[in-house]
Design a protein around this motif. Sequence first.
Motif, mmCIF file in Angstrom:
data_model
loop_
_atom_site.group_PDB
_atom_site.id
_atom_site.type_symbol
_atom_site.label_atom_id
_atom_site.label_comp_id
_atom_site.label_asym_id
_atom_site.label_seq_id
_atom_site.Cartn_x
_atom_site.Cartn_y
_atom_site.Cartn_z
ATOM 1 N N GLU A 1 7.888 12.699 -0.850
ATOM 2 C CA GLU A 1 7.857 11.996 -2.135
ATOM 3 C C GLU A 1 7.471 12.942 -3.266
ATOM 4 O O GLU A 1 8.048 12.885 -4.349
ATOM 5 C CB GLU A 1 6.862 10.838 -2.074
ATOM 6 C CG GLU A 1 7.319 9.685 -1.225
ATOM 7 C CD GLU A 1 6.235 8.637 -1.032
ATOM 8 O OE1 GLU A 1 5.118 8.827 -1.557
ATOM 9 O OE2 GLU A 1 6.515 7.635 -0.356
ATOM 10 N N THR B 1 0.840 -1.189 0.000
ATOM 11 C CA THR B 1 0.000 0.000 0.000
ATOM 12 C C THR B 1 0.880 1.245 0.000
ATOM 13 O O THR B 1 1.866 1.322 0.726
ATOM 14 C CB THR B 1 -0.899 -0.002 1.246
ATOM 15 O OG1 THR B 1 -1.560 -1.264 1.321
ATOM 16 C CG2 THR B 1 -1.925 1.086 1.173
ATOM 17 N N SER B 2 0.509 2.228 -0.806
ATOM 18 C CA SER B 2 1.309 3.436 -0.897
ATOM 19 C C SER B 2 1.085 4.319 0.330
ATOM 20 O O SER B 2 0.100 4.170 1.063
ATOM 21 C CB SER B 2 0.967 4.214 -2.165
ATOM 22 O OG SER B 2 -0.318 4.784 -2.048
ATOM 23 N N ASN B 3 2.010 5.226 0.533
ATOM 24 C CA ASN B 3 1.898 6.151 1.665
ATOM 25 C C ASN B 3 0.699 7.075 1.517
ATOM 26 O O ASN B 3 0.107 7.492 2.507
ATOM 27 C CB ASN B 3 3.180 6.978 1.800
ATOM 28 C CG ASN B 3 4.321 6.152 2.319
ATOM 29 O OD1 ASN B 3 4.120 5.148 2.997
ATOM 30 N ND2 ASN B 3 5.532 6.550 2.000
ATOM 31 N N ARG B 4 0.326 7.389 0.301
ATOM 32 C CA ARG B 4 -0.831 8.263 0.077
ATOM 33 C C ARG B 4 -2.120 7.583 0.537
ATOM 34 O O ARG B 4 -2.979 8.215 1.152
ATOM 35 C CB ARG B 4 -0.916 8.631 -1.396
ATOM 36 C CG ARG B 4 -2.013 9.626 -1.688
ATOM 37 C CD ARG B 4 -1.950 10.068 -3.100
ATOM 38 N NE ARG B 4 -0.689 10.783 -3.282
ATOM 39 C CZ ARG B 4 -0.379 11.469 -4.350
ATOM 40 N NH1 ARG B 4 -1.212 11.538 -5.348
ATOM 41 N NH2 ARG B 4 0.770 12.077 -4.450
#
Length: 107
Positions: A63, A2-5
Amino acid sequence: MTSNRIKRNIFLIFSIIGLVVLAIRVNDLIRYDGDWWSVIGAAILYGWIFDIYLSYRRKVRREQQHDQSLISHQETIPPPYYGFTNSKRPISNYYCPLNHKKASPTS
């Protein structure tokens, strides 16, 4: 993975829910229906979740800044040399199908 966003958005939703729960607990305490420890527990959980949200927010911003620096660096690279023609294609891309040779851009 899962991405940080996505993690940031999930913890933002959790922190909003935690804030609502905290407001309900404080309201119960004001009306003498709740206990002080439930308010303290809700406040600690809200603070912990909000702190996790802020950490993911900082990671996403880093990022984005890193991606912007890569894009701005790519814009400083000069375009390839195309010769003496006004065309957007290099001279080597001109192809004459009749004699299977590369033709000059003026032909």
